[in-house]
Design a protein around this motif. Sequence first.
Motif, PDB file in Angstrom:
ATOM      1  N   ILE A   1     -16.404 -37.971  -8.597  1.00 49.73           N
ATOM      2  CA  ILE A   1     -17.673 -37.658  -9.250  1.00 49.73           C
ATOM      3  C   ILE A   1     -17.665 -36.170  -9.561  1.00 49.73           C
ATOM      4  CG2 ILE A   1     -20.158 -37.430  -8.847  1.00 49.73           C
ATOM      5  CD1 ILE A   1     -20.014 -40.045  -7.279  1.00 49.73           C
ATOM      6  N   TYR A   2     -18.039 -35.837 -10.783  1.00 52.55           N
ATOM      7  CA  TYR A   2     -18.155 -34.443 -11.211  1.00 52.55           C
ATOM      8  C   TYR A   2     -19.617 -34.147 -11.527  1.00 52.55           C
ATOM      9  CZ  TYR A   2     -13.082 -34.643 -11.917  1.00 52.55           C
ATOM     10  OH  TYR A   2     -11.733 -34.787 -11.744  1.00 52.55           O
ATOM     11  N   ALA A   3     -19.926 -32.900 -11.847  1.00 55.38           N
ATOM     12  CA  ALA A   3     -21.252 -32.431 -12.257  1.00 55.38           C
ATOM     13  C   ALA A   3     -22.189 -32.358 -11.058  1.00 55.38           C
ATOM     14  CB  ALA A   3     -21.815 -33.280 -13.382  1.00 55.38           C
ATOM     15  N   SER A   4     -23.476 -32.510 -11.295  1.00 54.95           N
ATOM     16  CA  SER A   4     -24.477 -32.418 -10.218  1.00 54.95           C
ATOM     17  C   SER A   4     -24.495 -33.710  -9.414  1.00 54.95           C
ATOM     18  CB  SER A   4     -25.862 -32.172 -10.807  1.00 54.95           C
ATOM     19  OG  SER A   4     -25.891 -30.943 -11.494  1.00 54.95           O
ATOM     20  N   VAL A   5     -24.676 -33.575  -8.118  1.00 61.18           N
ATOM     21  CA  VAL A   5     -24.752 -34.752  -7.250  1.00 61.18           C
ATOM     22  C   VAL A   5     -26.088 -34.769  -6.524  1.00 61.18           C
ATOM     23  CG1 VAL A   5     -22.259 -34.975  -6.886  1.00 61.18           C
ATOM     24  CG2 VAL A   5     -23.603 -33.550  -5.332  1.00 61.18           C
ATOM     25  N   GLN A   6     -26.473 -35.959  -6.108  1.00 60.50           N
ATOM     26  CA  GLN A   6     -27.637 -36.104  -5.247  1.00 60.50           C
ATOM     27  C   GLN A   6     -27.128 -36.244  -3.823  1.00 60.50           C
ATOM     28  OE1 GLN A   6     -30.514 -39.002  -6.299  1.00 60.50           O
ATOM     29  NE2 GLN A   6     -31.304 -37.672  -7.892  1.00 60.50           N
ATOM     30  N   LEU A   7     -27.800 -35.570  -2.913  1.00 56.06           N
ATOM     31  CA  LEU A   7     -27.426 -35.662  -1.510  1.00 56.06           C
ATOM     32  C   LEU A   7     -27.862 -37.012  -0.958  1.00 56.06           C
ATOM     33  CD1 LEU A   7     -28.400 -32.053  -0.413  1.00 56.06           C
ATOM     34  CD2 LEU A   7     -26.149 -32.909  -1.130  1.00 56.06           C
ATOM     35  N   LEU A   8     -27.085 -37.522  -0.021  1.00 55.07           N
ATOM     36  CA  LEU A   8     -27.378 -38.815   0.585  1.00 55.07           C
ATOM     37  C   LEU A   8     -28.442 -38.672   1.674  1.00 55.07           C
ATOM     38  CD1 LEU A   8     -23.732 -40.168   0.913  1.00 55.07           C
ATOM     39  CD2 LEU A   8     -25.405 -40.686  -0.884  1.00 55.07           C
ATOM     40  N   GLY A   9     -29.086 -39.772   1.981  1.00 57.32           N
ATOM     41  CA  GLY A   9     -30.066 -39.799   3.066  1.00 57.32           C
ATOM     42  C   GLY A   9     -31.214 -38.842   2.840  1.00 57.32           C
ATOM     43  N   GLU A  10     -31.513 -38.064   3.865  1.00 55.31           N
ATOM     44  CA  GLU A  10     -32.626 -37.115   3.811  1.00 55.31           C
ATOM     45  C   GLU A  10     -32.231 -35.770   3.213  1.00 55.31           C
ATOM     46  OE1 GLU A  10     -34.471 -36.848   7.665  1.00 55.31           O
ATOM     47  OE2 GLU A  10     -34.329 -39.003   7.955  1.00 55.31           O
ATOM     48  N   GLY A  11     -31.020 -35.648   2.708  1.00 60.97           N
ATOM     49  CA  GLY A  11     -30.574 -34.364   2.170  1.00 60.97           C
ATOM     50  C   GLY A  11     -30.110 -33.450   3.292  1.00 60.97           C
ATOM     51  N   TRP A  12     -30.533 -32.213   3.256  1.00 53.87           N
ATOM     52  CA  TRP A  12     -30.130 -31.223   4.266  1.00 53.87           C
ATOM     53  C   TRP A  12     -30.888 -31.473   5.567  1.00 53.87           C
ATOM     54  CZ3 TRP A  12     -25.911 -28.601   3.465  1.00 53.87           C
ATOM     55  CH2 TRP A  12     -25.521 -28.331   2.170  1.00 53.87           C
ATOM     56  N   THR A  13     -30.136 -31.654   6.652  1.00 57.75           N
ATOM     57  CA  THR A  13     -30.748 -31.891   7.970  1.00 57.75           C
ATOM     58  C   THR A  13     -30.183 -30.902   8.984  1.00 57.75           C
ATOM     59  OG1 THR A  13     -29.110 -33.573   8.550  1.00 57.75           O
ATOM     60  CG2 THR A  13     -31.163 -34.344   7.524  1.00 57.75           C
ATOM     61  N   ILE A  14     -31.004 -30.542   9.944  1.00 57.27           N
ATOM     62  CA  ILE A  14     -30.599 -29.603  10.994  1.00 57.27           C
ATOM     63  C   ILE A  14     -29.871 -30.367  12.089  1.00 57.27           C
ATOM     64  CG2 ILE A  14     -31.412 -27.942  12.709  1.00 57.27           C
ATOM     65  CD1 ILE A  14     -33.980 -27.690  10.936  1.00 57.27           C
ATOM     66  N   GLN A  15     -28.722 -29.840  12.485  1.00 59.14           N
ATOM     67  CA  GLN A  15     -27.960 -30.449  13.571  1.00 59.14           C
ATOM     68  C   GLN A  15     -27.383 -29.354  14.467  1.00 59.14           C
ATOM     69  OE1 GLN A  15     -25.149 -33.407  12.331  1.00 59.14           O
ATOM     70  NE2 GLN A  15     -26.589 -34.380  10.949  1.00 59.14           N
ATOM     71  N   SER A  16     -26.909 -29.768  15.613  1.00 58.07           N
ATOM     72  CA  SER A  16     -26.229 -28.854  16.512  1.00 58.07           C
ATOM     73  C   SER A  16     -24.885 -28.488  15.907  1.00 58.07           C
ATOM     74  CB  SER A  16     -26.035 -29.527  17.877  1.00 58.07           C
ATOM     75  OG  SER A  16     -25.240 -28.723  18.706  1.00 58.07           O
ATOM     76  N   ALA A  17     -24.489 -27.238  16.013  1.00 63.01           N
ATOM     77  CA  ALA A  17     -23.237 -26.769  15.426  1.00 63.01           C
ATOM     78  C   ALA A  17     -22.015 -27.196  16.222  1.00 63.01           C
ATOM     79  CB  ALA A  17     -23.256 -25.237  15.291  1.00 63.01           C
ATOM     80  N   ASP A  18     -22.201 -27.811  17.364  1.00 60.78           N
ATOM     81  CA  ASP A  18     -21.059 -28.216  18.219  1.00 60.78           C
ATOM     82  C   ASP A  18     -20.200 -29.235  17.546  1.00 60.78           C
ATOM     83  OD1 ASP A  18     -23.375 -27.255  19.792  1.00 60.78           O
ATOM     84  OD2 ASP A  18     -21.883 -27.280  21.374  1.00 60.78           O
TER      85      ASP A  18
END
Length: 152
Positions: free
Chosen positions: A135-152
């Motif tokens: 897939i090229y060009a602009s994409v839509q993020l899956l699920g809820e988009g940007w989510t906060i998670q632990s960096a571990d």
Amino acid sequence: MTDRVLQLKIQLVEPPLNYAFCLQRGKGSKAERLDYIEVLEGEDRPVAFELEVTVRKAKDRPEPDFFGPFAQGPSGGRFFYVCIGTVVDAGDPQWSGRVKVPLAGIDWSIVDGATMPGRILIAQYQASRPDGQPIYASVQLLGEGWTIQSAD
């Protein structure tokens, strides 16, 4: 309000075989492709990239704005690029296109939570079409988009 650094991780879901992927840092003739990941037949290698963007209040509105060597596009419509290239037998990939990964949807509550120690913002996008091509060009993020998670 002072600038803050936001850690991002983008994960490619079902990347197509025999392609390479990397981040683009910089703009125009000064842009560079960072270390690439090849997806070859017979390998089950996850494709994900981590990067940093600087966040500050936008000049003309209350929302956050994003800056730094990865941030592209106009204020209010920022994104970063994932480059895509065909894997060749010898040498570097033959670069053929890019994906615009949007930073839209990251509001101040997300910035506040994601800039706490040990946190990272993670998003995913579908990297291949039903026919197995990238897939090229602009994409839509899956699920809820940007989510906060632990960096571990």
